[in-house]
Write a protein that holds these residues in place. Structure first.
Motif, PDB file in Angstrom:
ATOM      1  N   GLN A  77      47.366  37.686  46.818  1.00  0.00           N
ATOM      2  CA  GLN A  77      46.505  38.794  47.220  1.00  0.00           C
ATOM      3  C   GLN A  77      46.866  40.063  46.457  1.00  0.00           C
ATOM      4  N   ALA A  78      48.168  40.293  46.267  1.00  0.00           N
ATOM      5  CA  ALA A  78      48.607  41.468  45.510  1.00  0.00           C
ATOM      6  C   ALA A  78      48.090  41.412  44.075  1.00  0.00           C
ATOM      7  N   ALA A  79      48.100  40.226  43.479  1.00  0.00           N
ATOM      8  CA  ALA A  79      47.599  40.072  42.112  1.00  0.00           C
ATOM      9  C   ALA A  79      46.105  40.351  42.050  1.00  0.00           C
ATOM     10  N   LEU A  80      45.360  39.828  43.019  1.00  0.00           N
ATOM     11  CA  LEU A  80      43.922  40.079  43.064  1.00  0.00           C
ATOM     12  C   LEU A  80      43.632  41.562  43.247  1.00  0.00           C
ATOM     13  N   ASP A  81      44.391  42.210  44.106  1.00  0.00           N
ATOM     14  CA  ASP A  81      44.177  43.639  44.364  1.00  0.00           C
ATOM     15  C   ASP A  81      44.518  44.496  43.148  1.00  0.00           C
ATOM     16  N   ALA A  82      45.480  44.038  42.331  1.00  0.00           N
ATOM     17  CA  ALA A  82      45.982  44.878  41.242  1.00  0.00           C
ATOM     18  C   ALA A  82      45.170  44.761  39.958  1.00  0.00           C
ATOM     19  N   THR A  83      44.542  43.629  39.722  1.00  0.00           N
ATOM     20  CA  THR A  83      43.911  43.421  38.418  1.00  0.00           C
ATOM     21  C   THR A  83      42.724  44.343  38.183  1.00  0.00           C
ATOM     22  N   GLN A  84      42.536  44.713  36.930  1.00  0.00           N
ATOM     23  CA  GLN A  84      41.363  45.485  36.526  1.00  0.00           C
ATOM     24  C   GLN A  84      40.461  44.663  35.600  1.00  0.00           C
ATOM     25  N   ALA A  85      40.748  43.373  35.504  1.00  0.00           N
ATOM     26  CA  ALA A  85      39.983  42.490  34.630  1.00  0.00           C
ATOM     27  C   ALA A  85      38.789  41.894  35.380  1.00  0.00           C
ATOM     28  N   ASP A  86      37.905  41.269  34.632  1.00  0.00           N
ATOM     29  CA  ASP A  86      36.753  40.588  35.238  1.00  0.00           C
ATOM     30  C   ASP A  86      37.190  39.304  35.934  1.00  0.00           C
ATOM     31  N   TYR A  87      38.127  38.592  35.283  1.00  0.00           N
ATOM     32  CA  TYR A  87      38.574  37.304  35.788  1.00  0.00           C
ATOM     33  C   TYR A  87      40.097  37.275  35.824  1.00  0.00           C
ATOM     34  N   LEU A  88      40.630  36.490  36.758  1.00  0.00           N
ATOM     35  CA  LEU A  88      42.075  36.405  36.935  1.00  0.00           C
ATOM     36  C   LEU A  88      42.482  34.944  36.973  1.00  0.00           C
ATOM     37  N   VAL A 172      36.741  38.138  40.041  1.00  0.00           N
ATOM     38  CA  VAL A 172      37.360  39.219  40.799  1.00  0.00           C
ATOM     39  C   VAL A 172      36.338  39.986  41.638  1.00  0.00           C
ATOM     40  N   ALA A 173      35.236  40.409  41.042  1.00  0.00           N
ATOM     41  CA  ALA A 173      34.263  41.234  41.761  1.00  0.00           C
ATOM     42  C   ALA A 173      33.673  40.496  42.956  1.00  0.00           C
ATOM     43  N   ARG A 174      33.358  39.219  42.788  1.00  0.00           N
ATOM     44  CA  ARG A 174      32.755  38.471  43.905  1.00  0.00           C
ATOM     45  C   ARG A 174      33.734  38.314  45.062  1.00  0.00           C
ATOM     46  N   LEU A 175      35.004  38.089  44.739  1.00  0.00           N
ATOM     47  CA  LEU A 175      35.997  37.984  45.813  1.00  0.00           C
ATOM     48  C   LEU A 175      36.136  39.312  46.552  1.00  0.00           C
ATOM     49  N   ARG A 176      36.201  40.399  45.823  1.00  0.00           N
ATOM     50  CA  ARG A 176      36.340  41.710  46.463  1.00  0.00           C
ATOM     51  C   ARG A 176      35.109  42.052  47.295  1.00  0.00           C
ATOM     52  N   GLN A 177      33.938  41.749  46.779  1.00  0.00           N
ATOM     53  CA  GLN A 177      32.709  42.049  47.512  1.00  0.00           C
ATOM     54  C   GLN A 177      32.627  41.269  48.827  1.00  0.00           C
ATOM     55  N   SER A 178      33.224  40.090  48.847  1.00  0.00           N
ATOM     56  CA  SER A 178      33.215  39.259  50.059  1.00  0.00           C
ATOM     57  C   SER A 178      34.258  39.700  51.082  1.00  0.00           C
ATOM     58  N   GLY A 179      35.175  40.595  50.673  1.00  0.00           N
ATOM     59  CA  GLY A 179      36.282  40.968  51.543  1.00  0.00           C
ATOM     60  C   GLY A 179      37.364  39.907  51.627  1.00  0.00           C
ATOM     61  N   TRP A 180      37.448  39.067  50.610  1.00  0.00           N
ATOM     62  CA  TRP A 180      38.386  37.939  50.599  1.00  0.00           C
ATOM     63  C   TRP A 180      39.825  38.378  50.840  1.00  0.00           C
ATOM     64  N   GLN A 181      40.513  37.654  51.736  1.00  0.00           N
ATOM     65  CA  GLN A 181      41.948  37.783  51.950  1.00  0.00           C
ATOM     66  C   GLN A 181      42.523  36.375  51.979  1.00  0.00           C
ATOM     67  N   PHE A 182      43.537  36.129  51.138  1.00  0.00           N
ATOM     68  CA  PHE A 182      44.120  34.791  51.084  1.00  0.00           C
ATOM     69  C   PHE A 182      44.745  34.403  52.417  1.00  0.00           C
ATOM     70  N   ALA A 183      44.454  33.174  52.843  1.00  0.00           N
ATOM     71  CA  ALA A 183      45.096  32.604  54.025  1.00  0.00           C
ATOM     72  C   ALA A 183      46.433  31.982  53.616  1.00  0.00           C
ATOM     73  N   GLY A 184      47.141  31.376  54.582  1.00  0.00           N
ATOM     74  CA  GLY A 184      48.514  30.943  54.355  1.00  0.00           C
ATOM     75  C   GLY A 184      48.706  29.547  53.821  1.00  0.00           C
ATOM     76  N   SER A 185      47.630  28.865  53.404  1.00  0.00           N
ATOM     77  CA  SER A 185      47.777  27.528  52.828  1.00  0.00           C
ATOM     78  C   SER A 185      46.565  27.236  51.960  1.00  0.00           C
ATOM     79  N   GLU A 186      46.720  26.259  51.072  1.00  0.00           N
ATOM     80  CA  GLU A 186      45.608  25.868  50.223  1.00  0.00           C
ATOM     81  C   GLU A 186      44.454  25.330  51.064  1.00  0.00           C
ATOM     82  N   GLU A 187      44.787  24.560  52.105  1.00  0.00           N
ATOM     83  CA  GLU A 187      43.751  23.987  52.953  1.00  0.00           C
ATOM     84  C   GLU A 187      42.981  25.076  53.697  1.00  0.00           C
ATOM     85  N   ALA A 188      43.693  26.069  54.231  1.00  0.00           N
ATOM     86  CA  ALA A 188      43.032  27.157  54.958  1.00  0.00           C
ATOM     87  C   ALA A 188      42.152  27.982  54.032  1.00  0.00           C
ATOM     88  N   ASN A 189      42.587  28.178  52.796  1.00  0.00           N
ATOM     89  CA  ASN A 189      41.756  28.893  51.837  1.00  0.00           C
ATOM     90  C   ASN A 189      40.508  28.084  51.476  1.00  0.00           C
TER      91      ASN A 189
END
Length: 304
Positions: A77-88, A172-189
């Motif tokens: 989540q910190a990486a997603l919040d910090a990037t200024q690129a189009d894709y991560l 990146v933009a689509r995740l931010r627009q959705s309000g995405w927050q990573f959950a605690g497991s791959e399955e939950a995400n």
């Protein structure tokens, strides 16, 4: 139109030799790309020394305390919040970039995202040869955009990797627009992604794969079985040879009926590493595997 930009985030914990292999493969095959290592509090001396050598490329994170994964998803989540690129591009320290990645490939990823407005995750991974039948059944070629798309089975309930996987190129933009927050497991995400987005897409020419037989942490520690397996395997990174420019060109021109299984296109430096590749060193030998299972079972019983 400005060319799209991709940043890289690498998530690290106490596997210095693997992190070095990952970073150096990135620098060879994506020269000049902006990358950041998100380290989850490593304290192993060789790992600490290598992290120090990377200077400003490292963010030292405080673990979120998740028992199985440490602070992994908080760090994502910190990486997603910090990037200024189009894709991560999200990587782990036990991955290797195995061939040159050209700018036109990023343009193709951009085109896939543009033509698939509900897609937010694209897989850069080679397929595992141990799951040939599964991948051939689940992925169908999209020859127009040169990628593979998921073919759903109504009997399956899991959403990994249909909707999500930890190793992916993120929009990146689509995740931010959705309000995405990573959950605690791959399955939950995967469940969360199913609620918000369309299917994940698989690139036709992947460039990343897992290094075989790596030490796998559970609860921020190596079990005795995992330590024994690493020792028995020789305690060396089972790194890959980079694909040559000629091989990479042929790979990009192949018929998409030829699926991108790692074992068919990527070889380890050590020719004795067995195929299909196995992951987590303790899975390669029966004694470490049993010891690992017993220790994890004991931990669960003790915690209750």
């Amino acid at each position: 139109m400005t060319a799209p930009r991709m940043d890289v985030a690498i998530f690290s914990y106490n596997r210095g030799a693997y992190l070095k292999n990952c970073v150096e493969s990135l620098q060879r095959n994506l020269p000049g790309v902006h990358f950041t290592v998100y380290d989850d509090g490593s304290d192993e001396p060789d790992t600490v020394a290598y992290l120090q050598s990377l200077g400003g490329h490292v963010r030292h994170m405080k673990s979120g305390g998740d028992e199985r994964h440490g602070g992994y998803y908080n760090n994502m989540q910190a990486a997603l919040d910090a990037t200024q690129a189009d894709y991560l591009l999200m990587l782990q320290d036990d991955l290797q970039v195995v061939r040159p990645f050209a700018q036109e490939e990023l343009s193709r990823i951009h085109e896939v995202f543009e033509q698939s407005p509900t897609t937010v995750f694209i897989s850069p991974l080679f397929m595992k040869g141990s799951k040939r039948a599964y991948f051939q059944q689940r992925y169908q070629a999209d020859t127009a955009l040169r990628c593979y798309r998921w073919s759903a089975d109504p009997q399956e309930t899991g959403k990994v990797p249909q909707k999500y996987a930890d190793i992916a190129v993120l929009h990146v933009a689509r995740l931010r627009q959705s309000g995405w927050q990573f959950a605690g497991s791959e399955e939950a995400n995967g469940v969360l992604a199913d609620q918000l987005f369309g299917d994940m897409v698989q690139v036709a020419e992947p460039w990343v794969f897992y290094v075989p037989e790596e030490p796998a942490y559970r609860g921020r520690v190596l079990t005795f079985g995992a330590k024994l397996a690493v020792k028995m395997a020789g305690n060396q990174v089972k790194s890959f040879r980079d694909m040559t420019a000629q091989a990479s060109t042929a790979f990009a021109q192949r018929d998409l009926r030829v699926y991108p299984f790692a074992e068919d296109f990527v070889d380890t430096v050590d020719p004795t590493v067995r195929k299909p590749y196995k992951f987590n060193a303790y899975r390669t030998r029966w004694l470490p595997l049993i010891l690992n299972k017993l220790e994890l079972l004991g931990r669960r019983l003790w915690s209750h």
